[in-house]
Write a protein that holds these residues in place. Structure first.
Motif, PDB file in Angstrom:
ATOM      1  N   ALA A  68       0.814  -1.213   0.000  1.00  0.00           N
ATOM      2  CA  ALA A  68       0.000   0.000   0.000  1.00  0.00           C
ATOM      3  C   ALA A  68       0.853   1.271   0.000  1.00  0.00           C
ATOM      4  O   ALA A  68       0.353   2.356  -0.344  1.00  0.00           O
ATOM      5  N   LEU A  69       2.128   1.161   0.384  1.00  0.00           N
ATOM      6  CA  LEU A  69       3.025   2.315   0.391  1.00  0.00           C
ATOM      7  C   LEU A  69       3.587   2.621  -0.991  1.00  0.00           C
ATOM      8  O   LEU A  69       4.075   3.730  -1.241  1.00  0.00           O
ATOM      9  N   LEU A  70       3.557   1.640  -1.888  1.00  0.00           N
ATOM     10  CA  LEU A  70       4.230   1.747  -3.178  1.00  0.00           C
ATOM     11  C   LEU A  70       3.398   2.534  -4.183  1.00  0.00           C
ATOM     12  O   LEU A  70       2.170   2.606  -4.071  1.00  0.00           O
ATOM     13  N   ASP A  71       4.073   3.084  -5.186  1.00  0.00           N
ATOM     14  CA  ASP A  71       3.337   3.726  -6.269  1.00  0.00           C
ATOM     15  C   ASP A  71       3.042   2.689  -7.352  1.00  0.00           C
ATOM     16  O   ASP A  71       3.442   1.520  -7.260  1.00  0.00           O
ATOM     17  N   GLY A  72       2.343   3.110  -8.386  1.00  0.00           N
ATOM     18  CA  GLY A  72       1.899   2.174  -9.419  1.00  0.00           C
ATOM     19  C   GLY A  72       3.039   1.485 -10.141  1.00  0.00           C
ATOM     20  O   GLY A  72       2.961   0.281 -10.440  1.00  0.00           O
ATOM     21  N   SER A  73       4.120   2.213 -10.421  1.00  0.00           N
ATOM     22  CA  SER A  73       5.242   1.602 -11.145  1.00  0.00           C
ATOM     23  C   SER A  73       5.947   0.550 -10.291  1.00  0.00           C
ATOM     24  O   SER A  73       6.401  -0.480 -10.812  1.00  0.00           O
ATOM     25  N   GLU A  74       6.035   0.793  -8.983  1.00  0.00           N
ATOM     26  CA  GLU A  74       6.671  -0.188  -8.099  1.00  0.00           C
ATOM     27  C   GLU A  74       5.817  -1.446  -7.990  1.00  0.00           C
ATOM     28  O   GLU A  74       6.350  -2.567  -7.962  1.00  0.00           O
ATOM     29  N   ARG A  75       4.495  -1.279  -7.924  1.00  0.00           N
ATOM     30  CA  ARG A  75       3.611  -2.461  -7.883  1.00  0.00           C
ATOM     31  C   ARG A  75       3.676  -3.236  -9.192  1.00  0.00           C
ATOM     32  O   ARG A  75       3.688  -4.476  -9.198  1.00  0.00           O
ATOM     33  N   ALA A  76       3.731  -2.515 -10.300  1.00  0.00           N
ATOM     34  CA  ALA A  76       3.797  -3.189 -11.597  1.00  0.00           C
ATOM     35  C   ALA A  76       5.101  -3.975 -11.728  1.00  0.00           C
ATOM     36  O   ALA A  76       5.115  -5.096 -12.262  1.00  0.00           O
ATOM     37  N   ARG A  77       6.188  -3.402 -11.230  1.00  0.00           N
ATOM     38  CA  ARG A  77       7.465  -4.106 -11.306  1.00  0.00           C
ATOM     39  C   ARG A  77       7.446  -5.368 -10.457  1.00  0.00           C
ATOM     40  O   ARG A  77       8.008  -6.396 -10.855  1.00  0.00           O
ATOM     41  N   GLU A  78       6.798  -5.316  -9.309  1.00  0.00           N
ATOM     42  CA  GLU A  78       6.684  -6.518  -8.475  1.00  0.00           C
ATOM     43  C   GLU A  78       6.046  -7.660  -9.254  1.00  0.00           C
ATOM     44  O   GLU A  78       6.501  -8.814  -9.190  1.00  0.00           O
ATOM     45  N   LEU A  79       5.011  -7.360 -10.009  1.00  0.00           N
ATOM     46  CA  LEU A  79       4.289  -8.390 -10.750  1.00  0.00           C
ATOM     47  C   LEU A  79       5.095  -8.970 -11.903  1.00  0.00           C
ATOM     48  O   LEU A  79       4.807 -10.082 -12.360  1.00  0.00           O
ATOM     49  N   ARG A  80       6.092  -8.222 -12.369  1.00  0.00           N
ATOM     50  CA  ARG A  80       6.885  -8.715 -13.500  1.00  0.00           C
ATOM     51  C   ARG A  80       7.889  -9.782 -13.098  1.00  0.00           C
ATOM     52  O   ARG A  80       8.415 -10.499 -13.939  1.00  0.00           O
ATOM     53  N   TYR A  81       8.198  -9.885 -11.785  1.00  0.00           N
ATOM     54  CA  TYR A  81       9.124 -10.932 -11.344  1.00  0.00           C
ATOM     55  C   TYR A  81       8.422 -12.290 -11.387  1.00  0.00           C
ATOM     56  O   TYR A  81       7.304 -12.445 -10.883  1.00  0.00           O
ATOM     57  N   ARG A  82       9.078 -13.266 -11.954  1.00  0.00           N
ATOM     58  CA  ARG A  82       8.477 -14.592 -12.084  1.00  0.00           C
ATOM     59  C   ARG A  82       8.574 -15.397 -10.794  1.00  0.00           C
ATOM     60  O   ARG A  82       7.680 -16.167 -10.472  1.00  0.00           O
TER      61      ARG A  82
END
Length: 277
Positions: free
Chosen positions: A29-43
């Motif tokens: 919840a602290l992260l911005d949209g780009s940080e959340r999107a990057r999290e999802l890109r990790y396999r």
């Protein structure tokens, strides 16, 4: 947690404490949209957890130093891709992150470039081929002269120190790694540079620490000739959960201004160690 001009803070968080789904949701919840999107890109799940922990650590620690709420901090990338605080940054706070073997380390200072690198003495070994591709000739000669067991540790010591300096420069490993190095003596570190190298050793100070039995940390910070000796504080934490001052073991340092870390009961300006966010 106010940082004076000569303070450097080292924050240390561990991946094995990032397995609480409710806590992870609070970090996210602290992260911005780009940080959340990057999290999802990790396999891999561990890579996603490491990214989440690193971003939560950066936001909560920098919030403690700047007084800005973690979710309101904004980041940009410098000319060579090094993350920096964007917008209003009271105190000109600089930071650098490193992670290895389940540990994330963050260094924070005011108005001075810095870099940090961490490696486990047990978990990583560099081959002699990798050393010869990335180290200077006199470093290679020193390593070849050591017994195999001592060589493995000294190789990691050299690597972390070189990487901390490269990260402090903001250029990273695009620097010619065979054109600079660190001489590691019993109690002192000496940064050197080849003739024509675009820098000067006296601009920097180096410290080498041990956290626990095997987690090596190398710190490089821009030197201020007229300033007081750097005061280094270390904090073990799990973001939004706890913050505890710790005493790292100082192994070696460069220059004349290195001081031992604050005691584990170190000063914190009278403020509570766990802030309300």
């Amino acid at each position: 947690m106010h940082l004076h001009a000569d303070d450097i803070a080292i924050w240390i968080a561990r991946l094995d404490e990032a397995d609480d789904s409710a806590l992870a949701a609070r970090w996210r919840a602290l992260l911005d949209g780009s940080e959340r999107a990057r999290e999802l890109r990790y396999r891999l799940a561990d890579d996603r957890r490491r990214h989440l922990l690193a971003r939560a650590l950066a936001r909560t620690a920098l919030a403690r130093h700047t007084g800005i709420a973690p979710q309101r901090l904004r980041f940009v990338r410098g000319r060579h891709g090094k993350p920096e605080l964007a917008g209003d940054n009271p105190g000109d706070h600089r930071f650098n992150l490193s992670h290895a073997a389940g540990v994330v380390a963050l260094a924070v200072a005011r108005g001075r470039a810095l870099g940090i690198d961490t490696e486990s003495l047990r978990a990583r070994a560099l081959s002699l081929g990798a050393v010869e591709r990335n180290f200077a000739a006199d470093e290679i000669a020193e390593l070849r002269a050591l017994p195999a067991a001592a060589r493995a540790r000294r190789t990691i010591e050299h690597w972390t120190l070189k990487e901390a300096y490269a990260k402090a420069r903001g250029i990273g490993l695009s620097l010619p790694l065979d054109r600079f190095g660190v001489r590691v003596d019993d109690a002192r570190l000496r940064l050197w540079m080849a003739p024509g190298f675009d820098d000067a050793p006296e601009r920097w100070r180096l410290w080498q620490f041990l956290d626990g039995e095997d987690q090596l940390l190398a710190l490089c910070a821009q030197h201020r000739p007229d300033a007081a000796p750097a005061r280094i504080q270390a904090i073990a934490c799990s973001p939004l959960r706890y913050e505890t001052p710790i005493a790292l073991r100082l192994l070696r340092a460069s220059g004349e201004d290195a001081l031992p870390l604050s005691e584990a009961s170190g000063e914190n300006d009278g403020r509570p160690l766990l802030a309300s966010y």
